[in-house]
Write an enzyme that holds these catalytic residues in place. Sequence first.
Site, PDB file in Angstrom:
ATOM      1  N   ASP A 106       0.880  -1.195  -0.035  1.00  0.00           N
ATOM      2  CA  ASP A 106       0.066   0.042  -0.027  1.00  0.00           C
ATOM      3  C   ASP A 106       0.655   1.025  -0.060  1.00  0.00           C
ATOM      4  O   ASP A 106       2.004   1.299   0.592  1.00  0.00           O
ATOM      5  CB  ASP A 106      -0.968   0.015   1.340  1.00  0.00           C
TER       6      ASP A 106
HETATM    7  N1  URA Z   1      -1.184  -5.844   4.220  1.00  0.00           N
HETATM    8  C1  URA Z   1      -1.496  -4.569   4.052  1.00  0.00           C
HETATM    9  O1  URA Z   1      -2.662  -4.550   4.364  1.00  0.00           O
HETATM   10  N2  URA Z   1      -0.938  -3.777   3.229  1.00  0.00           N
HETATM   11  C2  URA Z   1       0.188  -4.015   2.668  1.00  0.00           C
HETATM   12  O2  URA Z   1       0.739  -2.936   1.955  1.00  0.00           O
HETATM   13  C3  URA Z   1       0.726  -5.410   2.842  1.00  0.00           C
HETATM   14  C4  URA Z   1      -0.150  -6.153   3.572  1.00  0.00           C
END
Ligand code: URA
Length: 238
Positions: A106
């Site tokens: 993310d």
């Molecule tokens: N899980 C999440 O919620 N975000 C990420 O970026 C990776 C794993």
Amino acid sequence: MTKQTLDRILQSQGFGSRKWCRELISDGEVTIGGTVVDDYRASFETEGLAFTIFDEEWAYRERVYLALNKPSNYECSRKPSHHPGVLTLLPEQFAWRDVQPVGRLDHDTTGLLLLSDDGAFIHAQSSPKRHVPKLYLATTAEPVTDELVGLLLAGVQLHDEPAPIAARSCQRVGDHQMEIILEQGKYHQVKRMLAAAGNHCAALQRTAIGKLTLEHLGLEEGEWCFLDDDELALLMSE
Ligand code: URA
């Protein structure tokens, strides 16, 4: 053993179009073994080839395998919309040779991100069948309790998933911090699992993929490196 003309070699390494690479060479910007090579038709054995462009040293690589310590506020998507893309953190020629992130983090997740232009490697690393374990350090809004750890280990139900999903391992490392290992890599998985277990993920860092750790790589946030054969073997080992 493969011999190629210098313009093709530079193009394959992402230094621009054939025309642009020919200009670089003709302008005397490329050296091999300390000597300027200004004939773009000159051919060289690619394996082990070292060259400089604008005085910067490069080695020929048929494929590139990179690790980046991703900072917050960068997007992994090919067409980033709200934040700059992670490729802007790398030398320009990697985008030219179509280097892509292996899976996604993310925009606000930091930590270890692999990138490559080897489609088979990207596929193998991101395939759900391989169950590559990924270690995350999550900072939580509410305290980390035994109950939370228990729920994540037992499995929590996420929307759009047919069955509860469990962490492979999970442990409290501070009042508001936990390490969690996942094998699946579903969209927002850590954040959704924490929410489903009644907590909230305030910050998230990926610290390892398989046996390859950020600590081993020693990358500061925003730094990247090439992965060597031993590091690639760590990724592949069970
Ligand atoms: N899980 C999440 O919620 N975000 C990420 O970026 C990776 C794993």
